[in-house]
Motif scaffolding. Structure first.
Motif, mmCIF file in Angstrom:
data_model
loop_
_atom_site.group_PDB
_atom_site.id
_atom_site.type_symbol
_atom_site.label_atom_id
_atom_site.label_comp_id
_atom_site.label_asym_id
_atom_site.label_seq_id
_atom_site.Cartn_x
_atom_site.Cartn_y
_atom_site.Cartn_z
ATOM 1 N N VAL A 103 47.918 39.988 28.673
ATOM 2 C CA VAL A 103 47.612 40.825 29.823
ATOM 3 C C VAL A 103 47.294 39.750 30.847
ATOM 4 O O VAL A 103 47.087 38.648 30.569
ATOM 5 C CB VAL A 103 46.049 41.669 29.580
ATOM 6 N N GLU A 104 47.162 40.583 32.203
ATOM 7 C CA GLU A 104 47.292 39.519 33.288
ATOM 8 C C GLU A 104 46.043 40.356 34.297
ATOM 9 O O GLU A 104 46.115 41.509 34.374
ATOM 10 C CB GLU A 104 48.634 39.681 34.156
ATOM 11 N N TYR A 105 45.366 39.521 34.775
ATOM 12 C CA TYR A 105 44.360 39.988 35.534
ATOM 13 C C TYR A 105 44.542 39.049 37.051
ATOM 14 O O TYR A 105 44.864 37.908 37.054
ATOM 15 C CB TYR A 105 42.928 39.229 35.216
ATOM 16 N N GLN A 106 44.671 40.060 38.024
ATOM 17 C CA GLN A 106 45.013 39.306 39.400
ATOM 18 C C GLN A 106 43.491 39.431 40.275
ATOM 19 O O GLN A 106 42.891 40.446 40.452
ATOM 20 C CB GLN A 106 45.850 39.935 40.059
ATOM 21 N N MET A 107 43.399 38.278 40.784
ATOM 22 C CA MET A 107 42.238 38.125 41.700
ATOM 23 C C MET A 107 42.854 37.328 42.897
ATOM 24 O O MET A 107 42.822 36.266 42.790
ATOM 25 C CB MET A 107 41.022 37.168 40.923
ATOM 26 N N ASN A 156 45.213 36.112 45.124
ATOM 27 C CA ASN A 156 46.585 35.376 44.853
ATOM 28 C C ASN A 156 46.640 34.625 43.440
ATOM 29 O O ASN A 156 47.667 33.912 43.327
ATOM 30 C CB ASN A 156 47.240 34.689 45.786
ATOM 31 N N ILE A 157 45.444 34.569 42.733
ATOM 32 C CA ILE A 157 45.364 33.946 41.492
ATOM 33 C C ILE A 157 45.777 34.912 40.616
ATOM 34 O O ILE A 157 44.942 35.979 40.110
ATOM 35 C CB ILE A 157 43.902 33.448 41.329
ATOM 36 N N LYS A 158 46.509 34.759 39.457
ATOM 37 C CA LYS A 158 46.817 35.516 38.227
ATOM 38 C C LYS A 158 46.300 34.882 36.880
ATOM 39 O O LYS A 158 46.550 33.765 36.986
ATOM 40 C CB LYS A 158 48.076 36.076 38.201
ATOM 41 N N ILE A 159 45.560 35.277 36.413
ATOM 42 C CA ILE A 159 44.841 34.779 35.228
ATOM 43 C C ILE A 159 45.640 35.562 33.759
ATOM 44 O O ILE A 159 45.377 36.683 33.764
ATOM 45 C CB ILE A 159 43.600 34.980 35.230
ATOM 46 N N LEU A 160 46.119 34.684 32.873
ATOM 47 C CA LEU A 160 46.665 35.238 31.707
ATOM 48 C C LEU A 160 45.581 35.293 30.400
ATOM 49 O O LEU A 160 44.846 34.333 30.325
ATOM 50 C CB LEU A 160 47.842 34.792 31.287
ATOM 51 N N GLY A 161 45.884 36.339 29.786
ATOM 52 C CA GLY A 161 44.905 36.320 28.645
ATOM 53 C C GLY A 161 45.587 37.181 27.544
ATOM 54 O O GLY A 161 46.508 37.883 27.668
ATOM 55 N N LYS A 213 34.974 49.226 24.783
ATOM 56 C CA LYS A 213 35.499 48.516 25.985
ATOM 57 C C LYS A 213 36.486 47.169 25.243
ATOM 58 O O LYS A 213 36.448 47.031 24.117
ATOM 59 C CB LYS A 213 34.038 47.458 26.286
ATOM 60 N N VAL A 214 37.050 46.454 26.170
ATOM 61 C CA VAL A 214 38.089 45.340 25.874
ATOM 62 C C VAL A 214 37.672 44.256 26.142
ATOM 63 O O VAL A 214 37.198 43.818 27.137
ATOM 64 C CB VAL A 214 39.478 46.225 26.632
ATOM 65 N N GLY A 215 37.776 43.317 25.148
ATOM 66 C CA GLY A 215 37.388 41.842 25.031
ATOM 67 C C GLY A 215 38.803 41.009 25.171
ATOM 68 O O GLY A 215 39.767 41.219 24.491
ATOM 69 N N VAL A 216 38.773 40.229 26.356
ATOM 70 C CA VAL A 216 39.973 39.444 26.632
ATOM 71 C C VAL A 216 39.457 37.867 26.584
ATOM 72 O O VAL A 216 38.471 37.755 27.403
ATOM 73 C CB VAL A 216 40.648 39.827 28.055
ATOM 74 N N ARG A 217 40.361 37.266 25.917
ATOM 75 C CA ARG A 217 40.256 35.516 25.990
ATOM 76 C C ARG A 217 41.365 35.119 26.850
ATOM 77 O O ARG A 217 42.520 35.357 26.561
ATOM 78 C CB ARG A 217 40.536 35.231 24.399
ATOM 79 N N TRP A 218 40.807 34.300 27.794
ATOM 80 C CA TRP A 218 41.747 33.809 28.829
ATOM 81 C C TRP A 218 42.629 32.584 28.514
ATOM 82 O O TRP A 218 41.863 31.568 27.580
ATOM 83 C CB TRP A 218 40.887 33.411 30.202
ATOM 84 N N ASP A 257 41.684 49.692 35.350
ATOM 85 C CA ASP A 257 41.496 49.308 36.541
ATOM 86 C C ASP A 257 41.714 47.956 37.146
ATOM 87 O O ASP A 257 41.910 47.409 37.975
ATOM 88 C CB ASP A 257 39.965 49.677 36.853
ATOM 89 N N TYR A 258 41.750 47.001 35.815
ATOM 90 C CA TYR A 258 41.704 45.437 36.146
ATOM 91 C C TYR A 258 42.864 44.649 35.441
ATOM 92 O O TYR A 258 43.189 43.709 36.030
ATOM 93 C CB TYR A 258 40.409 44.929 35.634
ATOM 94 N N LEU A 259 43.241 45.264 34.321
ATOM 95 C CA LEU A 259 44.496 44.428 33.545
ATOM 96 C C LEU A 259 45.744 45.036 33.628
ATOM 97 O O LEU A 259 45.842 46.361 33.566
ATOM 98 C CB LEU A 259 43.831 44.488 32.164
ATOM 99 N N ARG A 260 46.546 44.333 33.555
ATOM 100 C CA ARG A 260 48.051 44.744 33.430
ATOM 101 C C ARG A 260 48.730 44.320 32.235
ATOM 102 O O ARG A 260 48.599 42.864 32.155
ATOM 103 C CB ARG A 260 48.801 44.388 34.709
#
Length: 67
Positions: free
Chosen positions: A8-12, A14-19, A28-33, A53-56
């Motif tokens: 998954v990817e979270y965008q904040m 222009n910073i994209k974080i992969l996990g 709820k969903v737990g994501v390890r970055w 709402d947050y993860l792609r």
């Protein structure tokens, strides 16, 4: 919806974080970055109440940054 092991990817801004999805806790969903972000350091586990709402979900790291 998400499954354990999904990339998954979270965008904040222009910073994209992969996990990857590591666990589910009370619906709820737990994501390890996998990389560092301002609020989410590498290897940090974050729990999302509304993950859609947050993860792609992405298919591979090569897909990162493409829409």
């Amino acid at each position: 919806m998400f499954q354990i092991g999904d990339l998954v990817e979270y965008q904040m801004g222009n910073i994209k974080i992969l996990g990857f999805v590591e666990c589910f806790v009370d619906g709820k969903v737990g994501v390890r970055w996998l990389n560092n972000g301002n609020e989410f350091p590498k290897n940090h586990l974050s729990i999302f109440t509304n993950p859609l709402d947050y993860l792609r979900k992405i298919d591979s790291i090569d897909e990162r940054g493409t829409e």
